[in-house]
Design an enzyme around this catalytic site. Structure first.
Site, PDB file in Angstrom:
ATOM      1  N   ASP A  36       8.635   2.132   5.616  1.00 30.91           N
ATOM      2  CA  ASP A  36       9.296   3.380   5.198  1.00 30.91           C
ATOM      3  C   ASP A  36      10.693   3.481   5.797  1.00 30.91           C
ATOM      4  OD1 ASP A  36       7.311   4.836   3.624  1.00 30.91           O
ATOM      5  OD2 ASP A  36       6.142   4.976   5.467  1.00 30.91           O
ATOM      6  N   ASP A 178       0.756   6.856  -2.290  1.00 26.89           N
ATOM      7  CA  ASP A 178       1.268   6.892  -0.916  1.00 26.89           C
ATOM      8  C   ASP A 178       1.120   8.295  -0.329  1.00 26.89           C
ATOM      9  OD1 ASP A 178       2.639   6.530   1.454  1.00 26.89           O
ATOM     10  OD2 ASP A 178       4.588   6.118   0.523  1.00 26.89           O
TER      11      ASP A 178
HETATM   12  C1  DX5 Z   1       5.507   9.435   3.878  1.00 26.23           C
HETATM   13  C2  DX5 Z   1       5.496   7.930   3.867  1.00 26.23           C
HETATM   14  C3  DX5 Z   1       4.117   7.370   3.862  1.00 26.23           C
HETATM   15  C4  DX5 Z   1       3.310   7.704   5.110  1.00 26.23           C
HETATM   16  C5  DX5 Z   1       1.837   7.568   4.823  1.00 26.23           C
HETATM   17  O1  DX5 Z   1       6.757   9.898   3.586  1.00 26.23           O
HETATM   18  O2  DX5 Z   1       6.162   7.468   2.707  1.00 26.23           O
HETATM   19  O3  DX5 Z   1       4.161   5.969   3.626  1.00 26.23           O
HETATM   20  O4  DX5 Z   1       3.662   6.887   6.191  1.00 26.23           O
HETATM   21  O5  DX5 Z   1       1.109   7.957   5.945  1.00 26.23           O
HETATM   22  P1  DX5 Z   1      -0.315   8.659   5.835  1.00 26.23           P
HETATM   23  O6  DX5 Z   1      -1.262   7.697   5.193  1.00 26.23           O
HETATM   24  O7  DX5 Z   1      -0.670   8.986   7.253  1.00 26.23           O
HETATM   25  O8  DX5 Z   1      -0.145   9.897   4.987  1.00 26.23           O
HETATM   26 ZN    ZN Z   2       5.946   5.436   2.063  1.00 24.31          ZN
END
Ligand code: DX5
Ligand code: ZN
Length: 223
Positions: A36, A178
């Protein structure tokens, strides 16, 4: 049996031991690594830059394992930088480039996969114009910016709608989801049409990544 890809989001990993964390999840059998990139402008958080990707590659992780999610505006410069590193896939939000088609073509010219990311409140009609240029559509199940958020329930309907658009188009486009994915909700999300699952806190907050992948895979049997 359908092959689902499980992709740990390292935003939830222990950053002091990032190389080790990535090695551990790959050894446990996860398929790719979600990277990310946040700029504290498009989203209210700051995360990883290409410098961190360089360290990961130097540590021994192949770029072909890296799934990049750009949450930056403007995105053009970073699209170019990550494409040149020949990562597996580059996903960006449509409003962050001045020319979506041009950005998708640039990504594909480096043999990376290309994806557009849809936020929970985004409309989806514009996808018809780009579907034949896409490898992936990433559907955010939370508002982007932070890990460990709760899934927004009406995003499930979006998965079903986008799946329909893809089938009608006849194009070979995967659906990546996601945010907010847990062992309890992954079965429902998979049944709605998702193929690739980005999972952060559920994996990295667990003690044993191998036990967790087994629990997740168990929920995906017979879909
Ligand atoms: C949020 C990110 C995600 C996040 C997902 O903006 O794009 O990739 O890290 O994390 P979890 O699975 O904990 O929601
Ligand atoms: Zn993400």
């Amino acid at each position: 049996m359908k092959k689902f890809l499980l992709v740990p989001s390292i935003l939830s990993a222990d950053f002091a031991n990032l190389g080790l964390e990535i090695t551990r999840v790959l050894l446990a059998g996860y398929d790719l690594i979600h990277f990310d990139v946040m700029d504290n402008h498009y989203v209210p958080n700051l995360s990883m830059s290409p410098i961190i990707l360089d360290s990961i590659i130097k540590y021994g992780i192949k770029p072909s394992y890296i799934d990049v999610h750009l949450m930056v505006n403007p995105a053009e410069k970073l699209i170019d930088i990550f494409a040149k590193k020949r990562v597996n896939c580059i996903n960006f939000h449509p409003e962050t480039t001045s020319n979506i088609s041009k950005s998708l073509s640039l990504i594909k010219s480096y043999n990376c996969k290309a994806g557009l990311v849809i936020n929970p409140n985004d409309s989806i009609d514009f996808l018809y114009n780009f579907i034949n240029k896409l490898d992936v559509i990433v559907i955010m199940l939370v508002n982007p910016g932070f890990s460990n958020q709760k899934l927004i329930p009406n995003t499930i309907k979006k998965i079903i709608k986008i799946k329909k658009i893809i089938i009608e188009s006849g194009c070979n486009v995967s659906i990546e989801v996601d945010g907010g994915i847990t062992i309890d909700n992954i079965n429902k999300i998979a049944k709605s049409g998702a193929d690739i699952f980005v999972i952060g806190s559920t994996i990295f907050n667990s003690k044993n990544y191998l036990k967790t992948i087994k629990k997740i895979r168990n929920k995906l049997i017979n879909i």
